[in-house]
Design an enzyme around this catalytic site. Structure first.
Site, mmCIF file in Angstrom:
data_model
loop_
_atom_site.group_PDB
_atom_site.id
_atom_site.type_symbol
_atom_site.label_atom_id
_atom_site.label_comp_id
_atom_site.label_asym_id
_atom_site.label_seq_id
_atom_site.Cartn_x
_atom_site.Cartn_y
_atom_site.Cartn_z
ATOM 1 N N GLY A 59 13.311 0.789 -3.586
ATOM 2 C CA GLY A 59 12.747 2.136 -3.550
ATOM 3 C C GLY A 59 12.175 2.538 -4.881
ATOM 4 O O GLY A 59 12.859 2.436 -5.898
ATOM 5 N N TYR A 273 12.421 -9.981 4.260
ATOM 6 C CA TYR A 273 11.526 -9.356 3.290
ATOM 7 C C TYR A 273 12.237 -8.500 2.247
ATOM 8 O O TYR A 273 11.913 -8.551 1.066
ATOM 9 C CB TYR A 273 10.512 -8.478 4.040
HETATM 10 P P1 AMP Z 1 -0.303 -6.695 6.024
HETATM 11 O O1 AMP Z 1 -1.297 -7.626 5.443
HETATM 12 O O2 AMP Z 1 -0.785 -5.277 6.023
HETATM 13 O O3 AMP Z 1 0.111 -7.144 7.365
HETATM 14 O O4 AMP Z 1 0.984 -6.702 5.107
HETATM 15 C C1 AMP Z 1 1.740 -7.874 5.008
HETATM 16 C C2 AMP Z 1 2.553 -7.838 3.758
HETATM 17 O O5 AMP Z 1 3.385 -6.679 3.721
HETATM 18 C C3 AMP Z 1 3.435 -9.045 3.659
HETATM 19 O O6 AMP Z 1 3.062 -9.751 2.508
HETATM 20 C C4 AMP Z 1 4.855 -8.492 3.531
HETATM 21 O O7 AMP Z 1 5.546 -9.128 2.470
HETATM 22 C C5 AMP Z 1 4.674 -7.036 3.240
HETATM 23 N N1 AMP Z 1 5.639 -6.172 3.937
HETATM 24 C C6 AMP Z 1 6.348 -6.426 5.047
HETATM 25 N N2 AMP Z 1 7.104 -5.371 5.389
HETATM 26 C C7 AMP Z 1 6.867 -4.407 4.490
HETATM 27 C C8 AMP Z 1 7.361 -3.080 4.289
HETATM 28 N N3 AMP Z 1 8.253 -2.530 5.120
HETATM 29 N N4 AMP Z 1 6.892 -2.378 3.225
HETATM 30 C C9 AMP Z 1 5.985 -2.927 2.393
HETATM 31 N N5 AMP Z 1 5.481 -4.176 2.524
HETATM 32 C C10 AMP Z 1 5.919 -4.915 3.554
#
Ligand code: AMP
Length: 488
Positions: A59, A273
């Site tokens: 956070g 994650y």
């Molecule tokens: P996207 O390309 O928008 O699908 O985002 C994918 C990325 O978001 C991945 O590299 C994950 O490591 C990261 N990710 C997954 N869950 C979360 C979360 N709850 N908050 C922030 N980042 C995230």
């Protein structure tokens, strides 16, 4: 164009009879956070600061510390990063041998100092401070009832609901009042609570969020993840068990299990994650689980020949090592992540293409040029970052890009404490793997199966909350019609 949501990979109740759920529009607030507490140690607030420093990944919106000098609770809570909030001069104002701390995740619409924790209040018996990780699913209902009875709320956090319930409890001891209030709430709570004389740690009966116990000299430590023990040289004892309350005071440490037992539902996404790989959560090593997730992915996706395996840093680093060793493909660092991005950055008026992705990631051209790549990421949420990264890798000279995800498609939002967008924004909810492959513009796309994920993490499928992958919410709330349409 209209489309229907896809069935999710591990749905046991079929989508036709399963329920979709929706965030309450009223005052929903996410508590994806790091919590920490110490009892009977020298410089309790400084150790709490260090613990929060280690938990910063959980956070970044706000942080706070509340300490007790045995007679009074002192607190400092601010917006921003732990290292920005706590300067050496503030610790004189946080005296005592026990303290708790909290760092809170940034979410849209709720970014306010009013929601920063620990919440410190005075009540009929004295003072208390509370720090919460998780989300209560019946908080809006309870809040309405409490408000109708005259309670005045000063924040939009569900944590304040617990405090109001506690203040109204007719039980005789603080411990009983806390139990009484927690028996009325539903959903995810891992809490650390500080009174003038006691430190209490408590976890909901499903154990959605982790909390561990450590020993520091003659005192005790509680933390969301054990990386917070390492930084202060505390010794890890064990994970707090589902539904367990740990009471630490001048008589030592005591454990009670006051809630109706439930089948544990540990958040599997913590392994994928959220938690740090150097931590133990729920009594298990995150690194071990993450590496196994990568290895399992390599087995399931049948080995694709490529020049190298590269992770999307940092959350996929460990899974990529597992994938590389299982597939016998060299591991390379092909993307560098900038760790020093503040909340805002100034974009030049002359547009720079894909600035949003560039500020965070940069390709290592030396590694990528003319190569066939196996890129490992831990998850796909909206698909937007992944799509930009693919473009970046191609521009850096990559010949083929094979995208590998060490978890199943995310099809449902989390209501127990992880910040996920609505179903309409989750690409895995509305698109097939083939469609996502086309959207990302990659040569191939492979996700880990739900069974493979559980196999890698270990234990039984029934012991994990996999709602974000399955839509099976262990604690029910706000039911919506079972079919929803969205305009694309
Ligand atoms: P996207 O390309 O928008 O699908 O985002 C994918 C990325 O978001 C991945 O590299 C994950 O490591 C990261 N990710 C997954 N869950 C979360 C979360 N709850 N908050 C922030 N980042 C995230």
């Amino acid at each position: 164009m209209f489309f229907f949501f896809r069935d999710s990979v591990c749905l046991q109740k079929t989508a036709s009879t399963g329920n979709l759920y929706k965030r309450s529009e009223k005052w929903y607030d996410i508590n994806m956070c790091g919590i920490f507490g110490v009892y009977n140690v020298e410089e309790a607030s400084k150790l709490t600061y260090l613990g929060l420093y280690a938990l910063q990944h959980r956070g970044q919106e706000s942080a706070g510390i509340a300490s007790s000098d045995g007679a009074k609770i002192h607190s400092l809570v601010k917006m921003g990063l732990v290292s920005d909030i706590f300067s050496p001069d503030v610790f004189a104002g946080l005296p005592g041998r026990s303290a708790i701390g909290h760092c809170r995740y940034s979410t849209t619409g709720t970014s306010s100092i009013k929601n920063a924790q620990p919440l410190t209040v005075s009540y009929c018996r004295g003072q208390l401070a509370m720090a919460h990780n998780g989300n209560l699913v019946n908080a809006d209902l309870l809040r309405s009832v409490l408000e109708a009875d005259g309670s005045i709320f000063s924040s939009t956090t569900d944590t304040e609901v617990i405090i109001h319930l506690l203040a109204q409890s007719k039980k005789n001891t603080f411990e009983d009042m806390l139990v009484d209030s927690l028996k009325k709430v539903n959903g995810a709570f891992s809490l650390v609570v500080l009174t003038e004389k006691e430190l209490i740690g408590v976890v909901d009966p499903w154990n959605f969020r982790p909390l561990s116990i450590g020993k520091k000299d003659n005192g005790y430590v509680l933390a969301s993840e054990t990386c917070a023990f390492d930084i202060i040289d505390a010794e890890y004892i064990r994970a707090v068990e589902p539904g367990e309350m740990i009471i630490i005071n001048e008589n030592g440490l005591r454990s009670i299990k006051p809630f109706k037992p439930q089948r544990p539902k540990k958040c599997i996404f913590e392994f994928i994650y959220f938690s740090r790989p150097d931590s133990y959560i729920f009594g298990q090593s995150v690194q071990k689980a993450r590496k196994a997730l990568g290895a399992e992915l390599a087995k399931e996706c049948k080995i694709t020949a490529a020049d190298c395996v590269i992770p999307v840093p940092d959350s996929a680093n460990s899974a990529a090592t597992g994938y590389a060793s299982e597939s016998g493909t060299p591991y390379e660092i092909g993307i560098i992540r900038n760790h020093y991005i503040g909340r805002t950055f100034i974009e030049p008026s002359q547009a720079i293409r894909d600035f949003g992705a560039k500020i965070k990631y940069n390709p290592v051209k030396e590694i990528l040029n003319n190569k066939d790549l196996l890129v490992i990421d831990d998850s796909i949420v909206r698909g937007t970052t992944s799509r930009k990264l693919v473009k970046m890798l191609r521009k850096a000279g990559a010949k083929q890009v094979h995208w590998r995800i060490s978890s199943p498609p995310i099809t449902h939002p989390c209501f127990y404490g992880v910040d996920t967008p609505t179903r309409a924004e989750l690409i895995g909810a509305s698109h097939t793997v083939e469609e996502i492959k086309k959207y990302l513009k990659v040569e191939s796309l492979c996700y880990l199966s739900a069974d493979g994920m559980v196999k890698a993490v270990g234990g039984k499928k029934e012991d994990y909350c996999m709602a974000c992958f399955c839509g099976e919410y262990p604690v029910e709330f706000n039911k919506e019609p079972d079919k929803m349409e969205f305009e694309r």
